[in-house]
Design a protein around this motif. Structure first.
Motif: not given
Length: 385
Positions: A211, A232, A272, A297, A352-353, A356-357
């Protein structure tokens, strides 16, 4: 399990071995129906009965500890089936309605396959451990022929499997390692000449997701902290060195870079990237750097109009992007949770991450019938600009 859990488990294992203790690792290798955790979840059990990490919500840990103590004593790995559908069995009144298979193995740091596997987990390197659930042997698959630690192995595998399992098992492992969110699984590989298939568990190690936060403002702090807690690999970029302190961003890698020096930082392919400088000129340069990177992303904090204005300004400067690059842009970012405070916004973004992943749509689970981990998914493609 995420990188934070893996760090905790490996740290406890390292300390225990340093004290001369013995240990076993219990791993969920099969899930049938609904269960608290998924395949690949691990728990460490020490020879004094202490445990690190959990395989469930607390309903089967005590039983697994007893099995693990016996495995530590005998050195014989075992796979045990646990039916979680009957509340009375576990005495908690919270039956999950499913069942799990748990494999327990004593840790032998002198075994070359296990030592290399633990090293891969420790370093967050891509690797797959293949273990037949019937029979003997196992193989560690190391993409590119590189052993954990960086030395060249000259081969892609370490260990042995039966000749009929070797090729299909290695191919299945490499396929899973190549996915966006690699996950452990038990697969039944067809036997030779029509023989009954053999269940094989493929456990995975992969680099933690990266991230990158362009901006070290006040709202970046909870986002960095929550992301670090989730495992992360967090990087924070800002030209204001006074903002880049371990006290503000514990666990993060800090980069004191001006917009002109962003070329010194290359995001990982699994990164991301979030643009959140709250400064138009820096955001514009950072957005260009992000979209021109290979990251899948790219998010811009704030209303959609802000991202569109940044793109328009860049276009006016002669900077254009391909459809593929724009297809990676997400704006606004976060799930629709009604978030307001910085900590709430961070939660919305990280939710969201995760969705999405893993290919989920981020919707409510209420009313979903069946396994929670099999909720409706979507292709996990960003919204084009």
């Amino acid at each position: 399990m995420n990188a934070a859990e893996t760090r905790a488990l490996l740290g406890a294992l390292r300390d225990a071995l340093g004290r001369g203790q013995q240990a076993a690792i219990a791993t969920v290798v099969g899930v049938h129906g609904s269960a608290y955790r998924r395949e690949g979840t691990r728990m460490l059990v020490l020879d004094d009965g202490a445990q690190v990490c959990m395989l469930s919500g607390g309903c089967l840990e005590a039983e697994v500890v007893e099995v693990a103590l016996e495995v530590i004593r005998t050195g014989v790995p075992t796979v045990t089936h646990y039916d979680l559908s009957e509340d009375a069995t576990w005495g908690l009144g919270i039956g999950c309605g499913g069942s799990v298979d748990v494999r327990v193995e004593r840790v032998d740091a002198h075994d070359p396959v296990m030592a290399a596997w633990l090293s891969a987990l420790e370093a967050g390197r891509a690797a797959a451990l293949i273990v037949p659930l019937r029979g003997e042997g196992r193989v560690l698959v190391l993409p590119g022929g590189e052993l954990p630690g960086g030395e060249s192995s000259g081969a892609e595998v370490l260990g042995t499997l039966s000749s009929d399992l070797h090729a299909p098992a290695v191919a299945a492992a490499l396929e899973r390692l190549g996915s966006r969110e690699p996950r452990a699984a038990t697969l039944t590989l067809p036997g030779a000449d029509g023989a009954e298939g053999t269940p094989v568990f493929i456990d995975l190690s992969s680099p933690p997701p990266q991230l990158v936060l362009y901006g070290a403002g006040h709202d970046a702090m909870p986002l960095s902290a929550q992301a670090h807690a989730l495992g992360y690999d967090v990087h924070v970029i800002d030209p204001r060195g006074a903002y880049l302190t371990p006290g503000r961003f514990p666990g993060a890698t800090l980069h004191d870079l001006s917009p002109e020096d962003l070329g010194a930082f290359t995001p990982s392919p699994r990164a991301h990237l979030i643009v959140m400088n709250h400064h138009v000129d820096r955001d514009r340069v950072c957005l260009r750097h992000a979209l021109e990177s290979g990251a899948e992303y790219v998010g811009v904090l704030g209303p959609r109009s802000r991202a569109l204005d940044l793109l328009a300004t860049l276009a006016g400067e002669g900077v254009t992007f391909t459809d593929a690059q724009l297809g990676r842009l997400r704006s606004p970012i976060g799930l629709r949770l009604g978030a307001e405070a910085p900590e709430e916004v961070a939660l919305s973004i990280l939710a969201e991450l995760m969705a999405w992943r893993r290919g989920y749509d981020g919707s409510f689970l209420s009313g979903h019938a069946g396994r929670i981990h099999h909720a409706p998914t979507h292709p996990a493609t960003p919204h084009p600009a």
